[in-house]
Design a protein around this motif. Structure first.
Motif, PDB file in Angstrom:
ATOM      1  N   GLN A 172      46.910  23.880  45.553  1.00 35.46           N
ATOM      2  CA  GLN A 172      46.500  24.753  45.905  1.00 35.46           C
ATOM      3  C   GLN A 172      47.099  25.722  44.549  1.00 35.46           C
ATOM      4  OE1 GLN A 172      50.703  24.678  47.499  1.00 35.46           O
ATOM      5  NE2 GLN A 172      49.829  24.581  49.646  1.00 35.46           N
ATOM      6  N   GLY A 173      45.754  26.711  44.781  1.00 33.62           N
ATOM      7  CA  GLY A 173      44.988  27.701  43.805  1.00 33.62           C
ATOM      8  C   GLY A 173      45.106  29.210  44.116  1.00 33.62           C
ATOM      9  N   VAL A 174      45.945  29.634  43.001  1.00 28.42           N
ATOM     10  CA  VAL A 174      45.151  31.667  43.544  1.00 28.42           C
ATOM     11  C   VAL A 174      44.103  31.634  43.614  1.00 28.42           C
ATOM     12  CG1 VAL A 174      46.291  34.097  42.252  1.00 28.42           C
ATOM     13  CG2 VAL A 174      46.986  31.784  41.812  1.00 28.42           C
ATOM     14  N   ARG A 175      43.814  32.871  44.334  1.00 25.72           N
ATOM     15  CA  ARG A 175      42.296  33.694  44.823  1.00 25.72           C
ATOM     16  C   ARG A 175      42.887  35.020  44.782  1.00 25.72           C
ATOM     17  NH1 ARG A 175      40.423  32.448  50.838  1.00 25.72           N
ATOM     18  NH2 ARG A 175      42.307  33.723  50.996  1.00 25.72           N
ATOM     19  N   TYR A 176      41.385  35.207  44.480  1.00 28.14           N
ATOM     20  CA  TYR A 176      41.361  36.997  43.864  1.00 28.14           C
ATOM     21  C   TYR A 176      39.881  37.236  44.681  1.00 28.14           C
ATOM     22  CZ  TYR A 176      43.271  35.560  39.779  1.00 28.14           C
ATOM     23  OH  TYR A 176      44.930  34.783  38.690  1.00 28.14           O
ATOM     24  N   ASN A 177      40.206  38.354  45.187  1.00 28.42           N
ATOM     25  CA  ASN A 177      39.305  39.315  46.190  1.00 28.42           C
ATOM     26  C   ASN A 177      38.363  40.071  45.025  1.00 28.42           C
ATOM     27  OD1 ASN A 177      37.438  41.442  48.015  1.00 28.42           O
ATOM     28  ND2 ASN A 177      38.501  40.348  49.550  1.00 28.42           N
ATOM     29  N   ILE A 178      37.231  40.045  44.961  1.00 26.64           N
ATOM     30  CA  ILE A 178      36.542  40.312  43.490  1.00 26.64           C
ATOM     31  C   ILE A 178      35.778  41.353  43.592  1.00 26.64           C
ATOM     32  CG2 ILE A 178      37.741  39.135  42.045  1.00 26.64           C
ATOM     33  CD1 ILE A 178      34.710  37.950  41.746  1.00 26.64           C
ATOM     34  N   GLY A 231      29.456  45.412  46.111  1.00 27.73           N
ATOM     35  CA  GLY A 231      29.489  45.040  44.971  1.00 27.73           C
ATOM     36  C   GLY A 231      30.187  43.773  45.241  1.00 27.73           C
ATOM     37  N   GLU A 232      30.956  43.845  46.787  1.00 30.59           N
ATOM     38  CA  GLU A 232      31.624  42.717  46.727  1.00 30.59           C
ATOM     39  C   GLU A 232      31.567  41.077  46.953  1.00 30.59           C
ATOM     40  OE1 GLU A 232      34.309  44.276  50.704  1.00 30.59           O
ATOM     41  OE2 GLU A 232      35.261  42.269  50.940  1.00 30.59           O
ATOM     42  N   TRP A 233      32.406  40.243  46.273  1.00 31.49           N
ATOM     43  CA  TRP A 233      32.425  38.901  46.321  1.00 31.49           C
ATOM     44  C   TRP A 233      33.631  38.925  47.514  1.00 31.49           C
ATOM     45  CZ3 TRP A 233      29.031  35.762  42.580  1.00 31.49           C
ATOM     46  CH2 TRP A 233      28.381  36.222  42.345  1.00 31.49           C
ATOM     47  N   GLY A 234      34.425  39.129  47.499  1.00 31.85           N
ATOM     48  CA  GLY A 234      35.205  38.121  48.559  1.00 31.85           C
ATOM     49  C   GLY A 234      36.047  37.307  47.795  1.00 31.85           C
ATOM     50  N   TRP A 235      36.712  36.146  48.741  1.00 32.58           N
ATOM     51  CA  TRP A 235      37.298  35.542  47.913  1.00 32.58           C
ATOM     52  C   TRP A 235      36.997  34.208  47.561  1.00 32.58           C
ATOM     53  CZ3 TRP A 235      42.832  37.220  47.551  1.00 32.58           C
ATOM     54  CH2 TRP A 235      42.774  38.203  48.460  1.00 32.58           C
TER      55      TRP A 235
END
Length: 434
Positions: A172-178, A231-235
């Motif tokens: 499991q890992g941390v995800r970023y919504n950028i 500009g949204e890349w998502g998760w």
């Protein structure tokens, strides 16, 4: 986008000349020439309506029309260049694939296709024009994927190294919504011009830290691939991001503004919209076998397809085995030696047409001949399995991470090279010459 010569021929066939038109009429005009194609005012108008509809659906304010149209023009130029590449490859999106994509889009928005048509009509968008824009988007995307894949080289050692790192961590890992803003520095720009872009990037960061809306600034200023999505890349996990993004994200939390920072294409600004926790890896693997026939100067598409049809008939009739046919015919030496078997793989590793076949084909059924960028194939799915928390799953995940990272980096570089090598001109309007 329309072919320039075809557009001019169409006007000629309609008799639209100074000597034959009795009264002035407003004609669709050329706004930009891109190599041997043109962008028409109707193309700009159609995309403008779509962007406004999407923004309204998200309650997203838009910049002034002149800024928005400049963004649209930039995207249309890049789309045209990719469509020209698609034409060279003979890429075509047929109506069945197009309808499937539209049905999926409607379902994701929790509406029927009929409701989608009503929404488009309410915004002044013709459904036929919407369909063709979808077809162009899909065609450009496929051309980009084919070209960028050829630039990607993932060494076995890279996969092993990353898989080793992943196996030492939790699954499991941390995800970023950028979200992302990119300010382009043109090739050959002077130091003064580069400094001006750097100052503009810093000014945008100052505005963002003062509370400016990120999506609105992305619409207005960004030249990045997601500009018209605010500009949204998502998760994404850090491993899946372009390296230049991942290197800049350290321990920042939700709402953090990162940048500006420099890359080979210009200056970048990131916003971390959200940070989320854990994700479990679960992979479906497919064991398939195929026969590949490549076209050549002496073997046409029809000939390659016929060879595979004959092989398929003989296998189904029991006259020969799939393995014997693969060893005799297949132009894929690695799998031919194994009777056509590709081994256990995740479908994501294959090119789109092949991926679609192995995902949907029932086990034990041999497909009809189909074409990919590699040539003509028939394929049989021997077995499927779900893999979770195994070495194979970790290696597949490592490969996908490496591929995603390199694809995003190479895609931006390829698009920049494509634009740098293109002939792009905006013809003067008649009313600008007086």
């Amino acid at each position: 986008m329309k072919n320039w010569k075809s557009s001019l021929l169409g006007l000629a066939l309609l008799g639209l000349s100074a000597g034959t038109v009795a009264a002035p009429q407003e004609l669709d005009r050329i706004v930009t020439i891109v190599n041997d194609s043109v962008i028409l005012q109707s193309d700009v108008d159609a995309m403008l309506k779509t962007v406004r509809m999407n923004a309204a659906g998200q309650n997203q304010p838009l910049p002034p029309d002149d800024v928005l149209i400049n963004q649209i023009m930039d995207q249309l130029v890049m789309e045209t260049l990719q469509l020209q590449q698609a034409e060279q490859f003979g890429i075509r999106i047929d109506d069945n694939r197009l309808d499937q994509a539209i049905n999926q889009m409607a379902a994701e928005q929790q509406m029927t296709v009929g409701q989608l048509q009503q929404m488009l009509a309410a915004n002044g968008i013709s459904y036929s024009i919407f369909r063709e824009q979808m077809r162009r988007d899909m065609t450009a995307s496929e051309a980009r994927t084919i070209q960028v894949r050829r630039r990607i080289n993932i060494l076995p050692q890279e996969v092993e190294t990353l898989a080793g790192q992943l196996s030492q961590q939790e699954q499991q890992g941390v995800r970023y919504n950028i979200s992302h803003i990119q300010l382009r520095v043109e090739e050959g720009a002077s130091s003064v011009e580069r400094d001006e872009v750097a100052k503009e990037a810093q000014q945008l960061v100052n505005e963002l830290k003062d509370g400016a809306d990120f999506a609105n600034l992305a619409y207005s200023y960004s030249k990045g691939p997601k500009a018209l999505q605010g500009g949204e890349w998502g998760w994404m996990r850090k491993e899946e991001m372009p390296t230049i993004f991942a290197d800049q994200i350290q321990s920042q939390g939700t709402g953090a503004i990162v940048g500006p920072f420099r890359s080979g294409v210009g200056y970048h600004i990131l916003k971390i919209n959200q940070v989320d926790g854990l994700e479990t890896v679960s992979v479906t693997e497919v064991n398939a076998r195929h026969i590949l026939v490549k076209t050549s100067v002496i073997l046409s598409d029809e000939g390659a397809k016929e060879q595979l049809e004959q092989a398929r008939r003989s296998i189904l009739a029991g006259e020969r085995s799939f393995a014997d046919a693969a060893q005799a015919l297949s132009a894929d030496p690695g799998s031919a030696a194994n009777g056509g078997e590709l081994g256990w793989q995740t479908p994501d590793l294959y090119v789109p047409e092949f991926k679609e076949k192995v995902e949907k084909l029932p086990e034990g059924m041999i497909s009809e001949p189909f074409k990919t960028v590699h040539g003509w194939h028939i394929v049989e799915v021997l077995d499927r399995r779900d893999v979770d928390r195994t070495d194979a799953a970790v290696k597949n995940r490592a490969y996908r991470i490496l591929f995603s990272r390199k694809f995003n980096e190479e895609a931006q570089a390829w698009l920049q090279e494509l634009r740098a090598g293109a002939f792009i001109e905006q013809p003067e309007r008649a009313d600008d010459q007086g």
